[in-house]
Design a protein around this motif. Structure first.
Motif, PDB file in Angstrom:
ATOM      1  N   VAL A 351       0.772  -1.395   0.009  1.00 26.33           N
ATOM      2  CA  VAL A 351      -0.021   0.015  -0.053  1.00 26.33           C
ATOM      3  C   VAL A 351       0.970   1.082   0.090  1.00 26.33           C
ATOM      4  O   VAL A 351       1.914   1.185   0.292  1.00 26.33           O
ATOM      5  CB  VAL A 351      -0.834   0.117   1.295  1.00 26.33           C
ATOM      6  N   GLY A 352       0.328   2.183  -0.308  1.00 28.26           N
ATOM      7  CA  GLY A 352       0.980   3.608  -0.454  1.00 28.26           C
ATOM      8  C   GLY A 352       0.220   4.627   0.520  1.00 28.26           C
ATOM      9  O   GLY A 352      -1.118   4.718   0.606  1.00 28.26           O
ATOM     10  N   ALA A 353       0.907   5.446   0.960  1.00 23.15           N
ATOM     11  CA  ALA A 353       0.108   6.386   2.023  1.00 23.15           C
ATOM     12  C   ALA A 353       1.150   7.432   2.236  1.00 23.15           C
ATOM     13  O   ALA A 353       2.407   7.526   1.820  1.00 23.15           O
ATOM     14  CB  ALA A 353       0.062   5.639   3.364  1.00 23.15           C
ATOM     15  N   ASP A 354       0.545   8.558   2.838  1.00 20.42           N
ATOM     16  CA  ASP A 354       1.412   9.894   3.005  1.00 20.42           C
ATOM     17  C   ASP A 354       1.857  10.101   4.241  1.00 20.42           C
ATOM     18  O   ASP A 354       0.372  10.094   5.083  1.00 20.42           O
ATOM     19  CB  ASP A 354       0.625  11.142   2.307  1.00 20.42           C
ATOM     20  N   ALA A 355       2.774  10.098   4.681  1.00 24.09           N
ATOM     21  CA  ALA A 355       3.020  10.310   6.336  1.00 24.09           C
ATOM     22  C   ALA A 355       3.699  11.553   6.395  1.00 24.09           C
ATOM     23  O   ALA A 355       4.635  11.932   5.880  1.00 24.09           O
ATOM     24  CB  ALA A 355       3.877   9.129   6.969  1.00 24.09           C
ATOM     25  N   GLY A 356       3.046  12.350   7.716  1.00 30.89           N
ATOM     26  CA  GLY A 356       3.607  13.454   7.883  1.00 30.89           C
ATOM     27  C   GLY A 356       3.778  14.526   6.728  1.00 30.89           C
ATOM     28  O   GLY A 356       4.715  15.722   6.868  1.00 30.89           O
ATOM     29  N   HIS A 357       2.616  14.801   5.906  1.00 36.37           N
ATOM     30  CA  HIS A 357       2.501  15.832   4.873  1.00 36.37           C
ATOM     31  C   HIS A 357       3.709  15.914   4.187  1.00 36.37           C
ATOM     32  O   HIS A 357       4.159  17.109   3.825  1.00 36.37           O
ATOM     33  CB  HIS A 357       2.012  17.237   5.537  1.00 36.37           C
ATOM     34  N   SER A 358       4.536  14.668   3.891  1.00 37.74           N
ATOM     35  CA  SER A 358       5.803  14.904   3.199  1.00 37.74           C
ATOM     36  C   SER A 358       5.600  14.307   1.844  1.00 37.74           C
ATOM     37  O   SER A 358       6.811  14.486   1.144  1.00 37.74           O
ATOM     38  CB  SER A 358       6.693  14.024   3.991  1.00 37.74           C
ATOM     39  N   ALA A 359       4.520  13.845   1.194  1.00 39.14           N
ATOM     40  CA  ALA A 359       4.492  13.630  -0.045  1.00 39.14           C
ATOM     41  C   ALA A 359       4.654  14.575  -1.020  1.00 39.14           C
ATOM     42  O   ALA A 359       4.235  15.816  -0.755  1.00 39.14           O
ATOM     43  CB  ALA A 359       3.033  12.915  -0.442  1.00 39.14           C
ATOM     44  N   SER A 360       5.399  14.497  -2.144  1.00 41.31           N
ATOM     45  CA  SER A 360       5.761  15.572  -3.057  1.00 41.31           C
ATOM     46  C   SER A 360       5.412  15.259  -4.378  1.00 41.31           C
ATOM     47  O   SER A 360       5.245  14.128  -4.791  1.00 41.31           O
ATOM     48  CB  SER A 360       7.029  15.951  -2.846  1.00 41.31           C
TER      49      SER A 360
END
Length: 549
Positions: A351-360
């Motif tokens: 699975v893919g997820a965004d942790a810590g508002h860090s996806a760019s």
């Protein structure tokens, strides 16, 4: 779908658009970030035109707790109960893994070397895959179908299936089956409203599931995506049509998939499932419950993305469930602060997820999580940068819509961002592999070649099937990347001249439905709209290519 090289210099990070969180049924909604305008009929759709920016979704990061499922939880059928999922604890943001450059030789200037069987593209045998290597990979346009006319700026035409001797494609409030060799219409299924959600999953005997609107939208009414149907792609028949509730109280669904003989759908109000043959309800949402299934990944396993609590105070679990009973086989609890997840693959489970508002880079993903779907144990966490890699997931609404990333045969395949090279005539990239057991790069790289760009599509046994987006003066290619040697074998070379080449540029990777098998390749639009200019008036709903042998 080893040792890890040191990080490389990365390009500057562009600003990331705000996320678009969805409210949960029956709970007060914390104020979300401002949402971008949604096209069309009130539910998210892919952009109508290429190069449109996709939003990224970010939330505060915290550590992860792994919990193996006891097997006691089930989805709610008419008499089933839903157990609450416990709050989880914390996760750290990982390092961004850079990518180096490696090139394979090619007689076509595009990295398409001979396969492990020796010889050039006509004689190689792809190990571990079912796709036949043609004697002549050159392809022609077989047929094309123009977009249906509409005055609406965006109408969903979700769904594209290739099964047996039928290619089926959604139009506006209809699905049409074609002969994949010459485009002859075999059947037409009419619906009262547009098909809003579809899955590329098809059973071995050609059945699949869709979600559609109960009527056509008007200027004053835009009905939700409430109707679920099973269709037989080969026969061109609707097996059944169901909903949960009626009229304005009907439950809306945003995604659909198929696993075994189960059609499963999910949305902000929870998930439901039916037997694909009979239409018997297997489970459905429980209004007012604190936990619900946002959506499912299908195929060899059925995996639920299960959420508990309200936005801003939500926990998320990834559950491998029995597709017939809904019983939980195993469970992995995501870290607090991770509100959404997209499913890359169910077996292996990634699975893919965004942790810590860090996806760019608009990818919606900062980390991929490799999970043992038998025990629920985390195997590896793979931090990535959307500025370095092309993979992205629609973690909010579609759940199973991860593109440019493929997992299989113990590896995660990711395309790097395109970049200009000194010796190349244009931009290029490569596909790199990560070990799903360790999270480290394997050191294997498949180069696109001079001015081409690789885009992973799917697995074929132990091999990766990928599309090579062409430069201005060549046609695209379909290649098979051997999972062991990483050598590329060309399965198809699309036309390079004039209008036939221009057809390919209308269907950009990541924004189009691509279907390839045994020398046939279909590029299709997931939504259509009113032309926005003279250059746009002759666009096609889909185009079919085929090799000459």
């Amino acid at each position: 779908m080893t040792d890890q090289p040191p990080p490389q210099d990365q390009p500057p990070t562009p600003p990331v658009p705000p996320g678009n969180p969805q409210p949960q049924y029956g709970y007060p909604q914390a104020p979300p970030p401002p949402a971008p305008p949604q096209p069309g009929y009130g539910y998210p759709t892919a952009p109508q035109h290429p190069y449109a920016q996709q939003p990224g979704y970010g939330y505060p990061a915290q550590p992860v707790t792994v919990v193996a499922g006891s097997g006691g939880d089930t989805r709610r059928g008419e008499n089933r109960t839903i157990a609450l999922i416990i709050l989880a604890a914390v996760v750290a943001i990982g390092l961004i893994i850079g990518s180096g450059v490696w090139y394979a030789g090619s007689s076509h200037g595009g990295g398409g070397t001979a396969g492990p069987g020796g010889g050039k593209n006509g004689t190689a045998t792809v190990t571990g895959g079912k796709e036949k290597v043609p004697a002549n990979p050159a392809a022609d346009v077989l047929f094309k179908v123009p977009q249906p006319k509409t005055e609406d700026p965006s109408v969903p035409t979700a769904g594209s299936w290739l099964s047996g001797r039928v290619y089926a494609k959604s139009g506006i409030a209809e699905i049409i089956g074609y002969d994949p060799a010459d485009g002859t219409k075999k059947w037409t299924l009419k619906f009262p409203g547009p098909v809003c959600a579809a899955t590329e999953r098809v059973t071995a005997d050609g059945r699949t599931g869709i979600v559609y609107q109960p009527s056509m939208p008007t200027k004053t009414s835009r009905p939700g995506c409430t109707q679920v149907a099973a269709i037989d792609v080969r026969a061109g028949t609707e097996l059944w049509s169901k909903s949960i509730g009626t009229g304005e109280f009907a439950t809306q669904f945003r995604n659909v998939t198929v696993s075994g003989n189960t059609v499963a759908v999910g949305g902000s109000d929870g998930g439901a499932a039916w037997d694909i043959g009979t239409g018997k309800v297997l489970w459905q949402p429980k209004p007012g419950d604190g936990c619900s299934d946002a959506g499912y990944g299908g195929g060899p396993k059925l995996v639920a993305v299960r959420k508990c609590g309200t936005y801003g105070n939500r926990t998320l679990s990834i559950q491998n469930v029995d597709p017939t009973s809904g019983k939980v086989i195993s469970e992995y609890k995501m870290g607090a602060g991770i509100e959404y997840a997209g499913i890359v693959s169910t077996d292996p489970l990634v699975v893919g997820a965004d942790a810590g508002h860090s996806a760019s880079g608009g990818s919606g993903v900062s980390d991929y999580f490799s999970i043992d779907n038998r025990t629920g144990r985390l195997l590896a966490r793979i931090p990535v940068s959307g500025d370095a890699y092309e993979g992205e997931c629609d973690t909010i609404s579609q759940v199973e819509e991860c593109k440019g990333v493929v997992a299989g045969d113990g590896k995660l395949y990711l395309a790097t961002k395109e970049r200009n090279e000194k010796k190349a005539h244009g931009s290029t990239n490569e596909v790199v592999a990560f070990d799903l057991a360790t999270g480290k790069q394997t050191g294997q790289r498949a180069a696109a070649g001079d001015s081409f760009a690789l885009f992973p599509l799917r697995m074929d046994g132990g091999n990766l099937i990928a599309y090579k987006k062409p430069p201005y003066d060549k046609g695209g290619q379909i290649v098979s990347v051997d999972g062991a040697s990483f050598r590329s074998t060309t399965l198809m070379e699309l036309p390079a001249a004039g209008a036939d080449r221009d057809l390919q540029t209308d269907f950009q990777p990541g924004y189009s439905e691509y279907r390839y098998t045994q020398g046939k390749f279909f590029m299709a639009e997931p939504n259509v709209g009113k032309p926005i200019g003279s250059f746009d008036k002759d666009r096609n709903l889909f185009v079919a290519f085929g090799t000459r042998d």
